[in-house]
Design an enzyme around this catalytic site. Sequence first.
Site, short mmCIF file in Angstrom:
data_model
loop_
_atom_site.label_atom_id
_atom_site.label_comp_id
_atom_site.label_asym_id
_atom_site.label_seq_id
_atom_site.Cartn_x
_atom_site.Cartn_y
_atom_site.Cartn_z
N ASP A 27 6.78 4.81 -6.19
CA ASP A 27 5.81 3.78 -6.57
C ASP A 27 5.60 3.83 -8.08
O ASP A 27 5.80 4.88 -8.72
CB ASP A 27 4.47 4.01 -5.86
CG ASP A 27 4.55 3.75 -4.36
OD1 ASP A 27 5.36 2.90 -3.96
OD2 ASP A 27 3.82 4.42 -3.61
N ASP A 48 6.65 -3.05 -1.50
CA ASP A 48 5.29 -3.23 -0.97
C ASP A 48 4.78 -4.63 -1.27
O ASP A 48 4.14 -5.27 -0.43
CB ASP A 48 4.34 -2.20 -1.60
CG ASP A 48 4.71 -0.77 -1.25
OD1 ASP A 48 5.28 -0.55 -0.17
OD2 ASP A 48 4.44 0.12 -2.07
#
Length: 207
Positions: free
Chosen positions: A155, A174
């Site tokens: 991330d 995401d």
Amino acid sequence: MPRKYLLLVLVALGVIVLDQWTKYLVVRELTTRFDDRPTLGERLSAMYGEPPPQGVYGLHYRPKRAIEILPEFFRLRYAENPGAAWGLFRTLPPNVRGPLFHVVSLAAVVFITWYFSKLSGKDPQERWALWGLPLVLGGAIGNYIDRIARAFVIDFLEAHWHDKVAWPSFNVADSAIVVGVGLLLVDAFVRKEVPKKDAPSAADARS
């Protein structure tokens, strides 16, 4: 190939490529993982091979900097997520977490593909699902590639409010999943089943 399946493949593949490419750039620019690996082959091997043991801040790849986009609201900073979205289930033992995510990811791919096959591809009201499902599929596969390669997801997008309140870090995969789910919610409200015509009554049949 029917046009709807071409859309499924192109959108999902586009999300996967963009997701993996941005993660490569993040590892290159924000960590030291590629510092002693000058060639692309060495870097890909380092990124998709067995990760080193956890070190600084509990991370496998050592961070070297963050990029402030909006200093009080948004930055790019390397992060690792061994759990699901927003870090869910990250505290589960690896021998439980790994198989669970494999089953869930594969089940999601099968379900999305099956549901997509039920769409006619010709009804204008299906446009929300025709775009939403490929986005979710591409995002799911993008993160699944991370889990297969190194058992954690990379991330790097971090939204915060003056460093006092922060949204959990996320990535392109995401984002695609969130947008795709949003389109599917719109689809659930917009698309309505066409009611079947009532069968003719006995009186109508005699007339």
